[in-house]
Structure formats: structure tokens, C-alpha cells
Design an enzyme around this catalytic site. Structure first.
Site, PDB file in Angstrom:
ATOM      1  N   GLU A 129      43.147  16.132  63.187  1.00  0.00           N
ATOM      2  CA  GLU A 129      42.325  14.926  63.255  1.00  0.00           C
ATOM      3  C   GLU A 129      42.491  14.002  62.046  1.00  0.00           C
ATOM      4  O   GLU A 129      41.596  13.203  61.742  1.00  0.00           O
ATOM      5  CB  GLU A 129      40.840  15.285  63.449  1.00  0.00           C
ATOM      6  CG  GLU A 129      40.588  16.117  64.701  1.00  0.00           C
ATOM      7  CD  GLU A 129      39.128  16.210  65.078  1.00  0.00           C
ATOM      8  OE1 GLU A 129      38.476  15.155  65.180  1.00  0.00           O
ATOM      9  OE2 GLU A 129      38.645  17.337  65.288  1.00  0.00           O
ATOM     10  N   HIS A 135      28.627  25.069  57.681  1.00  0.00           N
ATOM     11  CA  HIS A 135      29.395  24.338  56.675  1.00  0.00           C
ATOM     12  C   HIS A 135      28.738  22.971  56.637  1.00  0.00           C
ATOM     13  O   HIS A 135      28.668  22.294  57.672  1.00  0.00           O
ATOM     14  CB  HIS A 135      30.871  24.239  57.063  1.00  0.00           C
ATOM     15  CG  HIS A 135      31.724  23.598  56.015  1.00  0.00           C
ATOM     16  ND1 HIS A 135      32.719  24.273  55.339  1.00  0.00           N
ATOM     17  CD2 HIS A 135      31.709  22.333  55.505  1.00  0.00           C
ATOM     18  CE1 HIS A 135      33.278  23.453  54.462  1.00  0.00           C
ATOM     19  NE2 HIS A 135      32.682  22.269  54.558  1.00  0.00           N
ATOM     20  N   HIS A 183      27.202  19.481  56.901  1.00  0.00           N
ATOM     21  CA  HIS A 183      27.647  18.246  57.535  1.00  0.00           C
ATOM     22  C   HIS A 183      26.435  17.390  57.883  1.00  0.00           C
ATOM     23  O   HIS A 183      25.316  17.887  58.020  1.00  0.00           O
ATOM     24  CB  HIS A 183      28.468  18.535  58.795  1.00  0.00           C
ATOM     25  CG  HIS A 183      27.763  19.392  59.802  1.00  0.00           C
ATOM     26  ND1 HIS A 183      27.565  20.750  59.642  1.00  0.00           N
ATOM     27  CD2 HIS A 183      27.182  19.078  61.000  1.00  0.00           C
ATOM     28  CE1 HIS A 183      26.918  21.240  60.686  1.00  0.00           C
ATOM     29  NE2 HIS A 183      26.656  20.245  61.513  1.00  0.00           N
ATOM     30  N   VAL A 184      26.669  16.097  58.015  1.00  0.00           N
ATOM     31  CA  VAL A 184      25.619  15.129  58.340  1.00  0.00           C
ATOM     32  C   VAL A 184      25.990  14.414  59.633  1.00  0.00           C
ATOM     33  O   VAL A 184      27.126  13.947  59.792  1.00  0.00           O
ATOM     34  CB  VAL A 184      25.439  14.093  57.202  1.00  0.00           C
ATOM     35  CG1 VAL A 184      24.385  13.058  57.577  1.00  0.00           C
ATOM     36  CG2 VAL A 184      25.069  14.791  55.891  1.00  0.00           C
ATOM     37  N   HIS A 185      25.045  14.340  60.555  1.00  0.00           N
ATOM     38  CA  HIS A 185      25.239  13.633  61.818  1.00  0.00           C
ATOM     39  C   HIS A 185      24.867  12.150  61.633  1.00  0.00           C
ATOM     40  O   HIS A 185      23.850  11.838  61.001  1.00  0.00           O
ATOM     41  CB  HIS A 185      24.365  14.237  62.919  1.00  0.00           C
ATOM     42  CG  HIS A 185      24.662  15.678  63.184  1.00  0.00           C
ATOM     43  ND1 HIS A 185      25.472  16.101  64.203  1.00  0.00           N
ATOM     44  CD2 HIS A 185      24.255  16.803  62.534  1.00  0.00           C
ATOM     45  CE1 HIS A 185      25.554  17.419  64.192  1.00  0.00           C
ATOM     46  NE2 HIS A 185      24.825  17.868  63.185  1.00  0.00           N
ATOM     47  N   SER A 211      24.694  24.068  63.992  1.00  0.00           N
ATOM     48  CA  SER A 211      25.540  24.778  64.954  1.00  0.00           C
ATOM     49  C   SER A 211      26.679  25.500  64.256  1.00  0.00           C
ATOM     50  O   SER A 211      27.260  26.438  64.812  1.00  0.00           O
ATOM     51  CB  SER A 211      26.109  23.796  65.990  1.00  0.00           C
ATOM     52  OG  SER A 211      26.813  22.747  65.343  1.00  0.00           O
ATOM     53  N   TYR A 212      27.031  25.092  63.032  1.00  0.00           N
ATOM     54  CA  TYR A 212      28.007  25.829  62.225  1.00  0.00           C
ATOM     55  C   TYR A 212      27.603  25.695  60.758  1.00  0.00           C
ATOM     56  O   TYR A 212      27.060  24.676  60.338  1.00  0.00           O
ATOM     57  CB  TYR A 212      29.442  25.341  62.457  1.00  0.00           C
ATOM     58  CG  TYR A 212      29.676  23.855  62.229  1.00  0.00           C
ATOM     59  CD1 TYR A 212      30.169  23.384  61.011  1.00  0.00           C
ATOM     60  CD2 TYR A 212      29.435  22.927  63.240  1.00  0.00           C
ATOM     61  CE1 TYR A 212      30.406  22.031  60.809  1.00  0.00           C
ATOM     62  CE2 TYR A 212      29.665  21.579  63.040  1.00  0.00           C
ATOM     63  CZ  TYR A 212      30.150  21.131  61.831  1.00  0.00           C
ATOM     64  OH  TYR A 212      30.376  19.792  61.629  1.00  0.00           O
ATOM     65  N   HIS A 221      21.019  18.946  60.663  1.00  0.00           N
ATOM     66  CA  HIS A 221      20.423  19.974  61.527  1.00  0.00           C
ATOM     67  C   HIS A 221      20.040  21.223  60.747  1.00  0.00           C
ATOM     68  O   HIS A 221      20.735  21.644  59.826  1.00  0.00           O
ATOM     69  CB  HIS A 221      21.418  20.397  62.617  1.00  0.00           C
ATOM     70  CG  HIS A 221      21.481  19.461  63.764  1.00  0.00           C
ATOM     71  ND1 HIS A 221      22.564  19.392  64.609  1.00  0.00           N
ATOM     72  CD2 HIS A 221      20.590  18.545  64.223  1.00  0.00           C
ATOM     73  CE1 HIS A 221      22.334  18.482  65.544  1.00  0.00           C
ATOM     74  NE2 HIS A 221      21.148  17.956  65.326  1.00  0.00           N
ATOM     75  N   TYR A 222      18.918  21.816  61.149  1.00  0.00           N
ATOM     76  CA  TYR A 222      18.546  23.142  60.678  1.00  0.00           C
ATOM     77  C   TYR A 222      17.743  23.816  61.797  1.00  0.00           C
ATOM     78  O   TYR A 222      16.706  23.281  62.197  1.00  0.00           O
ATOM     79  CB  TYR A 222      17.689  23.075  59.406  1.00  0.00           C
ATOM     80  CG  TYR A 222      17.603  24.416  58.731  1.00  0.00           C
ATOM     81  CD1 TYR A 222      18.641  24.865  57.918  1.00  0.00           C
ATOM     82  CD2 TYR A 222      16.520  25.252  58.931  1.00  0.00           C
ATOM     83  CE1 TYR A 222      18.577  26.121  57.318  1.00  0.00           C
ATOM     84  CE2 TYR A 222      16.452  26.513  58.337  1.00  0.00           C
ATOM     85  CZ  TYR A 222      17.496  26.931  57.523  1.00  0.00           C
ATOM     86  OH  TYR A 222      17.448  28.163  56.932  1.00  0.00           O
TER      87      TYR A 222
END
Length: 323
Positions: A153, A243, A245-247, A240-241, A236-237
Site C-alpha cells: 500500500e 498496534h 492507530h487513529v480512525h 480490532s488490532y 477504538h478501545y
């Protein structure tokens, strides 16, 4: 990257429906797909979601693109119909996400499930959640490492800060169709592997968090004309994985399951918490030594019954005497 052509997908052997989501107009299927270069089939999860209508070509939607319609019902000035649009190579009907080969963990994650609200105290985090996170092998996030190293990617990266401690990459999330601006979905993934979740954040990470907020807004404005205030950024808390990350989504994109209270924590709120000072006592909420504010909080969230933490966390709720 594996090539999942139409020919390959047509060899999908259906087993059962994992989830049916009328909100996102999606169907998640479990079955098998052939392994590249082999006659062997392995388990696969295929999520098929109807793509959103866009304003582009809206002037031709009824006059040219509508192929057929069927009346459902009508009363006074209100009428309901089914409609069928003509096929178009530049307007796909569905977006298809594939997990292949899929493990039992993936199957549980994508299956429809009942949820329970749990309260995670700092003690429960240390005793139950932290060991659960630590038990995940590095292979579970190999795809993240591939993105960070540029092995995959690389052509989609919108911004890269290469710092190993405070850097990150910003790119489109796999859930976005790369076309519909109203459903824009980006993700910022940190290089710092020691940040597994929101619980690991402290004020030393403020520079990274503020940079993500700033650069995401800049990229959205320069590329898609979205003004400041047009993005919703959250963490998220449980994620889903594991490591960090920010949505980052279009603020007008409503109805995403991942934006529910308890699971989604606004980036602005996390930044504010990490830099707060109790002026009355002259005590920093996030001190230089000792646990950070996010490590001292009791976090409340929903866990699905298929989540690996569901059993131990639900059982541990009896210790809290909340109800």
C-alpha cells in the site's frame, strides 16, 4: 499482494452467513477460496457491501440510469418504489472485502454476536487485559508492518512521518471505497510498536497525536476540499488490532458501528485529557512519573460474546460490586 479476480471469487464455496447488517447494507459470508497455485481451498471471509450513491451524475440518475421500477405503496403525496439501475463500469454495485486465509479468531470477530457492557479498572487491565494483548504473536499484525515498511500500500500513503518514536503513516482505510467523499475513511498508524492501545498513551505522545490531527485535516482539505471541522477522529478501545492507530472519517458519515459510545474515544478528548492540569492542586493529570491519566481511568465498553476477553472480563465484573 494476492490477485482475487472474478474467476477466483467465483470458486468461493459458501458455508454460512456470519453477519447480516441492514445499516451498512452488508452481508458477511464464511466459506473457502482456492490457495494460489494449488487446488487446495482454505477458509475465507467475504464481506459484500452495497456501495453508496454519490452526487456525481445525480442529474442523470432517473432520466438515464434508472432501468426499471416497481411500486410498493403510496398515500397522499408520499410514494415508495423499488428501483433497478443500469450496470456501469464506473459505478460499482458492491465493495468486496476478503480475509483469506481466515482463522477462528477472524471468524469470531466477523460473526454476529450479543454484547455485554464491562468496566475495566486499572487492576483488571493489569490482570486480564494486558496479558491478553501481550499473548498475540507478531504475525497477527504482519500486515501493519508491511504498510509501515512500504512493502504494501505504499502508493496509497497520504502522509508519512518516519520518526520511530512519534511518526506514523496516514492512508485510506480498507473500509473506504476511495471514491465516495461523504463516507471518507482514513487511518493513521503509529511507527512506535510499544503503543499497543489507548492505555499506553501518555503526554509524551502529545506531539504525535496533535500531528495526526493537524495533518489529517490538511490532507482532507487539500485533496478533497473538506474544511476544518469536517472530520471525526477517534481511537477504538478495545481495538480490532493491538498496534496504535487513529480512525479518521467524514463527520457526516453516520451509522458506523465503530463510532458507538464506549468504543470510540475522540482524539481531541484524549489530547485534552493528556495535557490537563488540576489548577486547584497544581497537579498534572498526566505526571512525568507514575501511571498516566489513561492508565488510571476505569474504562467502560461493550464486548461481543466472541471476543477473547468476553468470558474473563464478564466474570470479573462481580468483583466490582457496581450493581
Amino acid at each position: 499482494m494476492a490477485d482475487y479476480s472474478t474467476e477466483i471469487l467465483q470458486h468461493f464455496q459458501f458455508e454460512r452467513v456470519l453477519n447480516e447488517d441492514p445499516v451498512t447494507h452488508a452481508l458477511t459470508l464464511l466459506g473457502t477460496l482456492p490457495v494460489k497455485g494449488s487446488s487446495e481451498h482454505t477458509q475465507a471471509i467475504v464481506r459484500i457491501e452495497k456501495t453508496a450513491l454519490t452526487s456525481e451524475g445525480a442529474d442523470r440518475l432517473l432520466s438515464e440510469l434508472l432501468q426499471d421500477s416497481k411500486s410498493i405503496e403510496g398515500t397522499d403525496i408520499y410514494h415508495w418504489l423499488f428501483g433497478w439501475l443500469k450496470g456501469s463500469s464506473d459505478r460499482p454495485d458492491v465493495k468486496i472485502n476478503i480475509v483469506h486465509p481466515a482463522t477462528e479468531v477472524h471468524i469470531r470477530k466477523y460473526s454476529r454476536q450479543e454484547v455485554a457492557i464491562v468496566h475495566e479498572t486499572p487492576d483488571l487491565f493489569e490482570r486480564i487485559v494486558k496479558p491478553y494483548i501481550s499473548a498475540f504473536p507478531p504475525s497477527r499484525t504482519q500486515w501493519v508492518d508491511d504498510i509501515l515498511t512500504g512493502a504494501s500500500e505504499a502508493d496509497k500513503v497520504l502522509f508519512r512521518d518516519p520518526s520511530p518514536d512519534s511518526g506514523y503513516v496516514l492512508l485510506p482505510d480498507m473500509k473506504w471505497d476511495l471514491v465516495t467523499i461523504s463516507s471518507l475513511y482514513l487511518v493513521a498508524i503509529a511507527f512506535n510498536r510499544s503503543i499497543r492501545s489507548l492505555r499506553d498513551l501518555n503526554k509524551t505522545h502529545l506531539g504525535m497525536l496533535k500531528s495526526i490531527r493537524r495533518e489529517a485535516a490538511r490532507v482532507a482539505k487539500e485533496r478533497w476540499g473538506l474544511e476544518h471541522g469536517s472530520l471525526r477522529m477517534f481511537i477504538h478501545y478495545q481495538p480490532s488490532y493491538y498496534h496504535f492507530h487513529v480512525h479518521i472519517v467524514n463527520a457526516n458519515y453516520q451509522g458506523l458501528p465503530g463510532m458507538s459510545a464506549g468504543q470510540a474515544h475522540l482524539l481531541d478528548d484524549i489530547i485534552s485529557l493528556s495535557q490537563q492540569t488540576n489548577r486547584a492542586r497544581q497537579i498534572e493529570c498526566d505526571p512525568d512519573d507514575g501511571p498516566s491519566i489513561l492508565q488510571r481511568l476505569t474504562l467502560t465498553y461493550a464486548l461481543g460474546e466472541q471476543h477473547g476477553l468476553y468470558g474473563p472480563m464478564k466474570a470479573a465484573q462481580k468483583e466490582l460490586d457496581y450493581y
